[in-house]
Design a protein around this motif. Structure first.
Motif, PDB file in Angstrom:
ATOM      1  N   UNK A 210       0.853  -1.185   0.000  1.00 35.52           N
ATOM      2  CA  UNK A 210       0.000   0.000   0.000  1.00 35.52           C
ATOM      3  C   UNK A 210       0.887   1.232   0.000  1.00 35.52           C
ATOM      4  N   UNK A 211       0.881   1.906  -1.150  1.00 39.83           N
ATOM      5  CA  UNK A 211       1.750   3.078  -1.266  1.00 39.83           C
ATOM      6  C   UNK A 211       1.268   4.229  -0.407  1.00 39.83           C
ATOM      7  N   UNK A 212      -0.012   4.297  -0.188  1.00 34.19           N
ATOM      8  CA  UNK A 212      -0.566   5.408   0.584  1.00 34.19           C
ATOM      9  C   UNK A 212      -0.552   5.031   2.051  1.00 34.19           C
ATOM     10  N   UNK A 213       0.525   5.386   2.723  1.00 27.53           N
ATOM     11  CA  UNK A 213       0.671   5.040   4.142  1.00 27.53           C
ATOM     12  C   UNK A 213      -0.134   5.967   5.041  1.00 27.53           C
ATOM     13  N   UNK A 214      -0.284   7.205   4.621  1.00 29.54           N
ATOM     14  CA  UNK A 214      -1.019   8.178   5.428  1.00 29.54           C
ATOM     15  C   UNK A 214      -2.468   8.206   4.953  1.00 29.54           C
ATOM     16  N   UNK A 215      -3.363   7.759   5.800  1.00 25.85           N
ATOM     17  CA  UNK A 215      -4.780   7.704   5.442  1.00 25.85           C
ATOM     18  C   UNK A 215      -5.453   9.070   5.545  1.00 25.85           C
ATOM     19  N   UNK A 216      -5.111   9.807   6.574  1.00 25.27           N
ATOM     20  CA  UNK A 216      -5.769  11.095   6.815  1.00 25.27           C
ATOM     21  C   UNK A 216      -4.700  12.116   7.194  1.00 25.27           C
TER      22      UNK A 216
ATOM     23  N   UNK B 155       6.207  13.232   2.972  1.00 29.02           N
ATOM     24  CA  UNK B 155       4.952  12.532   2.736  1.00 29.02           C
ATOM     25  C   UNK B 155       3.756  13.467   2.900  1.00 29.02           C
ATOM     26  N   UNK B 156       3.829  14.368   3.859  1.00 26.35           N
ATOM     27  CA  UNK B 156       2.729  15.310   4.057  1.00 26.35           C
ATOM     28  C   UNK B 156       2.648  16.314   2.914  1.00 26.35           C
ATOM     29  N   UNK B 157       3.792  16.666   2.324  1.00 25.74           N
ATOM     30  CA  UNK B 157       3.761  17.596   1.190  1.00 25.74           C
ATOM     31  C   UNK B 157       3.132  16.941  -0.032  1.00 25.74           C
ATOM     32  N   UNK B 158       3.439  15.661  -0.245  1.00 30.86           N
ATOM     33  CA  UNK B 158       2.869  14.962  -1.400  1.00 30.86           C
ATOM     34  C   UNK B 158       1.350  14.837  -1.266  1.00 30.86           C
TER      35      UNK B 158
END
Length: 1179
Positions: free
Chosen positions: A581-587, A1176-1179
């Motif tokens: 799962x590339x999207x580690x940050x859900x929210x 990651x937060x910037x992306x």
């Protein structure tokens, strides 16, 4: 001057011409009656003349008749007076001397000398007073002048009558007798108040003023209040320094005099002193005979005898004499037996008792309290004794270790570390010393780092391996070295797991499995160090390892290398790799610290396996995004050890499976059990409450598995790993199952099936959507295991498979499985342990299906237990069991129980089969009696077995480790106690029954097994229902003082927390505060005190679970500063525990950067740096 000035003239008239020196006191007319009438008349005339004034000062005026009658003489004397005043001003500094001289002259004149100087003084004083009167009369009215003239006339009349002087107090008619000083004083403008010498002294009574209304008016007084300040002495509490000293002093013993009983009624019970005193004799000072000897001596004005006054208290003297005798005895014994190390250790422990004695070594008054509280003095005395002991026993490790522990109180850590290194250099073969040294280095925050301690573990294991191989000739191998090395290896693995380096832990176990089970025959006889050198090429070759697909082991690789290497096989192209799962940050709207914790825990769960480049995909080491996921041979080479014992080899596999989350039933050794305990699953009792007879015990004992970093309090379910992780676990089982046979292989199969059943239970409670697929996979595994020829008669697997069907709700299918398994048993009766356990589970499941003990289900349970005693093959249930069959079964159970108890308690040690059979037989018999007779009959059977086996079970101590027979009996009794407690719990859930039998059962069992977590859970749960906590607290106090385990402390804290939770639920209804009826603050302080006492011990201070519980409790109270202090204190003792840092990030979000800096400094595993989080937060 006469005795009374008023009679001076009378004296002259009565004795004219005679000298005053010749006057006798009898000729003094003051004492004559004849002059009394004339004197009274003269005084009345003077009073009449001065009837309108009252003097304000007391200044004597002594006029004379000759001074007033001659005016010329008056002028002359006035000029003389001015000269005298000038001289007085010149000699103002000698004023005091002149005043003293003047007082002397007046006293001499009073003795009877009537000289001219006296007359001159009298006339001057009269003229001065007359001059003052004239000045005061100017500007006044006529009445005042008349009053002044009358006063002067009265004074002249008095002088003419013969009086020398009168007082102003006697002239009450004078009013304005003071002159007004019109010269201003500039000092009054410069200072706030008048000069203090000009103000009369007075004492103010109260703060009020006369004439004021106290309710409406008041006076504000400057300065101190006139009210008398009473020193209020506050009452001192019992914990003050003075009262603690009074409480520690020993009281005087009193005893009742043993006298023969009399027939007469006694009005009181006499209590006499311990030392009987002589009866006082009735004397004239002691007529009633009630005074003692000291009181009689005091009445006589005498003191006690000298020897009596110096005689100390008899009881204290006796205690000091006893202590001195023991000190002399210890000194004599250590002189006679200087090689007895246990005697020296007892002498060191005796110093605590000596320092607590009331003044044995006190040299002066007040010194005993100083000695009693001086910890440094106590340590110095112990250190002196230990140094003497080490001089006599230079090779004793225990004495040197005790010295190091003692010096840890006042030595610097660097000095202490050097002493440890010196001691290890002298004794490199002592495993206990290594274990203590590693624990010491692991808990030193200032010098701690993961890499440093990791290399230290490797050095320890390699040194002990060299000693075991005989490479170090100077030190022989001590008994138990291999077991201790395995315990140190497990402690090393738990250290790496808790520090977050899961990849290194898995690599260590992979290497150990290959190094132990797949070792080539050509290197088996070589030393361990040479074997490790041969193992390195295999590790670096890139071949599949344990748990990876296609792994064959070191031996097969070595044989293939001798033949020319491996043949490359093309991988299956159809197999798809799982996409991460590339999207580690859900929210991304969550706070930063929550996102970091979520991603960090996610990576811990997914990346616990070491990363290796896939050659089929042409990957290299540079393709790894996180270099820490790669494990090199240098990271594990030093920690590889040889295990030659088959038991230790099997324990290695069990420990590996336990690290992977498989409930294999393996417990770490006692030396590293509490170091590894870091999660709160030991308090979870949800499954036990639902089904106390057949609950699933995962037996993790508060120890996490790899990839588990959840917050404290999260329910511990066996959820399984990701797809790759599950495949890894399956590959491990497929690789290690062929290595064993018999019971060991059966145990591994049972562990695998229990792992799958645990995931089914998790799906039942949480993920019911996955229940169908998980149940299907689990049943498929059970059938595949039972199809193997060696497992077809394995009743453990049959029992687990039937339980699985029962859990899935397939009751009839489960009964068919049970019936099939029981019919395969034949006529083994009560001698087969596995068959008894299978029948027991079948009966318990039927009982839980119908808790009211009525209906066909209870009949099925009785049928199962009855057919177990018959010699005929088992048949399915067809109806109620006949009474004759029940009676025969009871007799069979009784005879079998007597035979087993007779064999077990005989002088010859019983075999393991008979002991296993005893435990299963007792459990079946207890349940049979419960179903057929009642709970009282079951309790009676348990009491009989407990009383029989309790005497054979040795208490916990150093001797119990060497008694295998005693340990087996202890395990049997522990299992029977667990079953009996579960039965009582089940009966209380289904019917009305008092708590006392269950409470007594658990109390007796916990005194024997203070480390049993299941018993503690049951005890805390039933005691939480009681309104009075005194019994529980007393019991915990007794157990915590005597036991060396940490479980009593943990469950004592949990019991108080449950009580506090109950109180909070009562006090806070709907989020509102309600008036407290129970003192909640007392619970808070008690819990905090329990935490502080628990962390004082060595095991408690290095237990991460205890620190996590303490930190969470303080945070729940809302005291942030104190919580931070406890967190930093926890880091001083457990700096390697990553879960502590993650808890702190959750409790103190503002300190995220600081905590991450500390983790990086100590080299703990950080999978998500803050820089990557920002990207990651910037992306």
């Amino acid at each position: 001057m006469a005795l009374f000035p008023a009679f001076a003239g009378t004296s002259e008239a009565s004795s004219a011409g005679a000298s005053r020196k010749d006057l006798d006191w009898l000729s003094n007319p003051s004492f004559c009656v004849g002059t009394l009438t004339s004197l009274s008349q003269q005084s009345e005339e003077v009073t009449a003349c001065a009837s309108e004034g009252s003097p304000l000062t007391r200044s004597p005026v002594r006029p004379e008749l000759s001074d007033e009658s001659d005016p010329t003489k008056t002028v002359t004397q006035t000029s003389r007076k001015k000269k005298k005043e000038k001289q007085r001003k010149r000699k103002h500094q000698h004023h005091r001397k002149k005043t003293k001289r003047r007082h002397e002259q007046s006293s001499s004149s009073g003795s009877g000398s009537d000289s001219d100087s006296g007359k001159d003084r009298s006339s001057r004083s009269f003229r001065d007073s007359q001059k003052d009167f004239e000045k005061a009369s100017q500007g006044s009215n006529v009445a005042t002048a008349a009053a002044a003239a009358a006063a002067a006339a009265a004074a002249a009349a008095a002088a003419a009558a013969g009086h020398c002087s009168i007082w102003l107090e006697d002239t009450q008619a004078l009013t304005d007798v003071f002159r007004t000083d019109k010269k201003p004083d500039p000092a009054n403008w410069e200072y706030k108040s008048l000069y203090r010498g000009d103000i009369a002294r007075y004492k103010r009574k109260g703060d009020s003023c006369l004439g004021l209304n106290p309710k409406k008016q008041c006076v504000s007084w400057e300065g101190a209040s006139a009210t008398k300040k009473h020193s209020h002495k506050h009452l001192e509490r019992y914990f003050t320094k003075k009262n603690v000293g009074l409480m520690r002093t020993e009281g005087i013993a009193v005893c009742s005099k043993s006298e023969p009983p009399s027939s007469e009624p006694v009005t009181f019970i006499p209590v006499t002193d311990s030392a009987p005193a002589a009866t006082p004799v009735a004397t004239w000072l002691n007529p009633l005979g009630i005074y003692d000897q000291s009181t009689t001596q005091w009445l006589q004005g005498q003191g006690p005898a000298e020897q009596e006054s110096k005689q100390p208290d008899s009881q204290q003297d006796r205690e000091n004499a006893v202590l001195k005798a023991r000190v002399e005895e210890f000194n004599r014994k250590v002189r006679e037996n200087p090689r007895d190390t246990q005697l020296w250790m007892a002498f060191v422990a005796f110093q605590d008792e000596v320092m607590r004695s009331p003044g044995l070594y006190a040299l002066e008054e007040g010194e005993q309290e100083k000695h009693r509280k001086s910890l440094k003095l106590l340590l110095e005395k112990k250190l002196a004794v230990l140094e003497r002991a080490i001089e006599s026993n230079p090779s004793s490790v225990d004495l040197k270790l005790a010295k190091l522990q003692l010096c840890a109180e006042f030595w610097e850590p660097s000095v202490l570390a050097k002493e440890w290194q010196k001691l290890l250099f002298l004794h490199p073969n002592n495993t206990g010393l290594w274990q203590r040294y590693l624990s010491f280095c692991q808990s030193q925050f200032g010098t701690f780092s993961v890499s440093k301690l990791h290399s230290l573990y490797g050095k320890c294991l390699s040194t002990l391996s060299a000693v075991k191989d005989g490479s170090i000739l100077s030190h022989p191998v001590l008994p138990g070295t291999e077991e201790a090395m395995f315990a140190l290896f497990l402690q090393h693995c738990h250290f790496l797991r808790q520090a977050g380096h899961s990849e290194k832990v898995v690599s260590l176990f992979q290497a150990m499995v290959d190094f132990t089970f797949f070792k080539p025959d050509s290197v088996k006889e070589l030393p361990t160090k040479v074997q490790v050198e041969f193992f390195e090429p295999f590790w670096d070759s890139g071949e599949p390892r344990v748990g990876e697909k296609g792994a064959r082991g070191w031996r097969a690789w070595m044989h293939q290398q001798e033949r020319g290497g491996w043949v490359l096989v093309n991988p299956d192209e159809d197999q798809e790799e799982p996409e991460e799962d590339d999207q580690e940050i859900k929210d991304k709207t969550l706070p930063r610290w929550q996102i970091w914790l979520a991603v960090e825990r996610s990576r811990d769960q997914r990346h616990w396996r070491p990363w290796r480049p896939d050659k089929t995909k042409k990957q290299t080491e540079e393709d790894c995004e996180d270099p820490e996921r790669q494990v090199l041979f240098d990271d594990i080479g030093q920690s590889l050890i040889r295990l030659s014992s088959p038991g230790l080899q099997f324990q290695l596999i069990e420990a590996f499976l336990q690290f992977l989350g498989v409930p294999s039933g393996f417990l770490p050794p006692a030396s590293c059990l509490y170091l590894a305990m870091d999660e709160s699953s030991i308090f979870d009792s949800e499954l036990y409450d639902e089904k106390p007879l057949t609950y699933f015990n995962s037996s993790f004992s508060g120890i996490s598995c790899v990839g588990y970093m959840e917050h404290l309090g999260c329910p511990r379910w066996t959820k399984g790993h990701s797809q790759e992780g599950e495949e890894f676990v399956r590959n491990v089982f497929h690789l290690v199952l062929p290595l064993f046979s018999g019971k060991q292989k059966s145990q591994l199969c049972l562990s695998w099936l229990r792992y799958e059943v645990a995931k089914v239970i998790w799906c039942l409670h949480s993920k019911k959507k996955r229940l169908k697929s998980q149940g299907k996979n689990c049943k498929k595994l059970a059938k595949n295991l039972l199809k193997e020829p060696e497992n077809r008669n394995n009743f453990c697997l049959w029992k687990q498979y039937a339980h699985l069907e029962w859990l899935l709700g397939n009751i009839e299918d489960a009964r068919k499985v049970f019936d099939t398994a029981l019919s395969m048993a034949g006529s083994s009766e009560l001698k087969d342990r596995e068959l008894c356990e299978l029948s027991l589970l079948y009966a318990q499941l039927e009982m839980e299906l119908s808790p009211d003990l009525r209906g066909a289900t209870t009949g099925r349970a009785v049928h199962v237990l009855t057919r177990l005693t018959e010699s005929s093959p088992y048949g399915p249930y067809k109806g109620q069991v006949m009474a004759t069959q029940v009676l025969k079964a009871r007799k069979a159970y009784e005879h079998a129980l007597q035979d087993c108890l007779g064999q077990t308690c005989a002088s010859d040690p019983a075999t393991a089969e008979s002991l296993d059979c005893l435990g299963s037989l007792v459990k079946c018999f207890i349940l049979f009696q419960y179903l057929t007779v009642g709970i009282d009959a079951a309790v009676q059977i348990y009491g009989q077995v407990f009383a029989k086996l309790k005497g054979s079970v040795l208490p916990e101590g150093p001797g119990s480790e060497h008694s295998v027979h005693s340990q087996s009996l202890s395990s049997v009794l522990e299992a029977v106690t667990l079953m009996h407690a579960s039965l009582l719990k089940f009966h209380m859930n289904s019917s009305v029954y008092p708590l006392a039998p269950l409470r007594e059962t658990l109390s007796e069992a916990l005194k024997l097994y203070p480390g049993n977590q299941v018993l503690w859970r049951a005890y805390v749960q039933i005691q939480n229902k009681s309104h009075s906590a005194n019994k529980t607290r007393r019991f915990f106090n007794v157990v915590t003082r005597s036991a060396k385990h940490l479980e009593p402390w943990l469950f004592a804290i949990e019991a108080e927390k449950l009580r506090k939770r109950l109180v909070d639920s009562v006090q806070r209804v709907g989020g509102r505060e309600v008036h407290a009826t129970i003192p909640e603050t007392g619970l808070t302080h008690r819990i905090r005190a329990l935490f502080e006492n628990a962390i004082r011990s060595d095991k408690g201070s290095q237990c991460p679970l205890l620190w996590r519980m303490y930190l969470k409790f303080l945070v729940s109270l809302g005291n942030k500063e104190r919580s931070k202090g406890v967190f930093y204190k926890a880091l001083q003792s457990c700096p390697w525990a990553k879960v502590l840092y993650m808890d702190a990030m959750e409790y103190f979000p503002d300190e995220l950067q600081e905590i991450l800096d500390v983790m990086t400094e100590k080299e703990l595993r950080v999978r998500l740096p803050l820089e990557e989080l920002d990207l990651l937060l910037e992306d």
